[in-house]
Scaffold this motif. Structure first.
Motif, short mmCIF file in Angstrom:
data_model
loop_
_atom_site.label_atom_id
_atom_site.label_comp_id
_atom_site.label_asym_id
_atom_site.label_seq_id
_atom_site.Cartn_x
_atom_site.Cartn_y
_atom_site.Cartn_z
N CYS A 57 1.05 -1.05 0.00
CA CYS A 57 0.01 0.10 -0.08
C CYS A 57 0.76 1.22 -0.06
O CYS A 57 0.72 2.26 -0.80
N TYR A 58 2.03 1.34 0.79
CA TYR A 58 2.84 2.49 0.80
C TYR A 58 3.54 2.66 -0.49
O TYR A 58 3.47 3.80 -1.10
N LEU A 59 4.01 1.57 -1.14
CA LEU A 59 4.70 1.70 -2.33
C LEU A 59 4.08 2.34 -3.35
O LEU A 59 4.25 3.05 -4.17
N ILE A 60 2.60 1.77 -3.56
CA ILE A 60 1.75 1.98 -4.40
C ILE A 60 1.14 3.33 -4.22
O ILE A 60 1.16 4.27 -5.40
N SER A 61 1.05 3.83 -2.99
CA SER A 61 0.68 5.22 -2.83
C SER A 61 1.90 6.25 -2.99
O SER A 61 1.59 6.98 -3.92
N LEU A 62 2.89 5.70 -2.85
CA LEU A 62 4.26 6.39 -3.23
C LEU A 62 4.52 6.61 -4.53
O LEU A 62 4.60 7.87 -5.29
N ALA A 63 4.39 5.64 -5.41
CA ALA A 63 4.37 5.60 -6.98
C ALA A 63 3.29 6.60 -7.52
O ALA A 63 3.73 7.47 -8.46
N ALA A 64 2.28 6.48 -7.04
CA ALA A 64 0.90 7.48 -7.73
C ALA A 64 1.25 8.79 -7.35
O ALA A 64 1.34 9.67 -8.10
N MET A 65 2.01 9.11 -6.11
CA MET A 65 2.27 10.52 -5.77
C MET A 65 3.27 10.98 -6.76
O MET A 65 3.29 12.24 -7.00
N PRO A 73 11.12 8.31 -11.52
CA PRO A 73 12.43 7.68 -10.87
C PRO A 73 12.92 6.75 -11.83
O PRO A 73 12.17 6.19 -12.58
N GLN A 74 14.39 6.62 -11.74
CA GLN A 74 14.99 5.47 -12.57
C GLN A 74 14.51 4.30 -12.09
O GLN A 74 14.41 3.07 -12.73
N SER A 75 14.44 4.07 -10.46
CA SER A 75 13.78 3.05 -9.85
C SER A 75 13.29 3.24 -8.70
O SER A 75 13.66 4.52 -7.88
N LEU A 76 12.57 2.53 -8.12
CA LEU A 76 11.86 2.71 -6.88
C LEU A 76 11.74 1.47 -6.35
O LEU A 76 11.00 0.43 -6.66
N THR A 77 12.35 1.31 -5.01
CA THR A 77 12.19 0.07 -4.49
C THR A 77 12.10 0.20 -2.92
O THR A 77 12.13 1.16 -2.43
N PRO A 100 12.20 3.08 1.44
CA PRO A 100 12.22 2.89 0.29
C PRO A 100 13.60 3.90 -0.12
O PRO A 100 14.34 4.24 0.43
N VAL A 101 13.95 3.35 -1.56
CA VAL A 101 15.03 3.74 -2.15
C VAL A 101 14.53 4.41 -3.65
O VAL A 101 13.99 3.58 -4.36
N ILE A 102 14.43 5.83 -3.61
CA ILE A 102 14.07 6.31 -4.84
C ILE A 102 15.32 6.76 -5.65
O ILE A 102 16.07 7.87 -5.08
N VAL A 103 15.48 6.31 -6.70
CA VAL A 103 16.82 6.58 -7.51
C VAL A 103 16.16 7.69 -8.84
O VAL A 103 15.38 7.23 -9.52
N LEU A 104 16.64 9.01 -8.51
CA LEU A 104 16.33 9.82 -9.85
C LEU A 104 17.43 9.80 -10.64
O LEU A 104 18.33 9.60 -10.59
N LYS A 113 14.31 16.46 -5.72
CA LYS A 113 14.85 15.41 -4.75
C LYS A 113 13.86 15.97 -3.29
O LYS A 113 13.41 15.14 -2.57
N THR A 114 13.91 17.28 -3.22
CA THR A 114 13.13 17.79 -1.88
C THR A 114 11.71 17.20 -1.98
O THR A 114 11.15 16.82 -0.90
#
Length: 146
Positions: A57-65, A73-77, A100-104, A113-114
């Motif tokens: 739920c957290y990961l999908i919410s973050l991806a949608a936001m 992101p280049q990757s989201l894990t 979470p690791v967000i690679v931009l 980034k902020t």
């Protein structure tokens, strides 16, 4: 008002260390008590399922936001840990830690980034599962933005 119904069907043969089965939509698996709690460890268990519900739920919410903010992101894990306390034989789901690791992109501006950091924090507060367990299970974040 729109309501969504999610149904789960379960079978259990009877004893504490037996092995049951659950079916809920695309989820079909065996269930039992984990070895750490002196069970057979076949299939999944309520502790893993709560962690899985909170993490996905957290990961999908973050991806949608991130998508709504036009951040790709280049990757989201995500790695998440569930901490269960055992005191005097009583099991208490104490907390969940999301990492979470967000690679931009290498040339992502500082404001992106902020914003990614702010959205990572906001996603935890808006996730349906996080809201459902609020006040019972603590949720911590350890966000990495690269």
């Amino acid at each position: 008002m729109v309501k969504h119904l999610f149904e789960l069907q379960a079978t259990w043969p009877g004893g504490r260390n037996d092995i049951g089965e659950i079916t809920a939509g695309n989820l079909q698996t065996k269930i039992s008590i984990p070895p750490a709690m002196d069970g057979p460890g076949i299939g999944t268990n309520p502790d893993e399922m709560l962690l899985g519900a909170a993490a996905t739920c957290y990961l999908i919410s973050l991806a949608a936001m991130l998508e709504r903010a036009h951040i790709t992101p280049q990757s989201l894990t995500l790695t998440s840990d569930g901490i269960v306390d055992v005191t005097n034989g009583v099991f208490t789901y104490e907390k969940i830690i999301h990492r979470p690791v967000i690679v931009l992109m290498d040339d992502a501006p500082t404001r992106e980034k902020t914003m990614a950091q702010k959205l990572a924090e906001k996603a935890e507060k808006t996730c349906m599962i996080s809201k459902a367990i609020a006040g019972n299970v603590a949720i911590e974040l350890d966000v990495t933005i690269r």
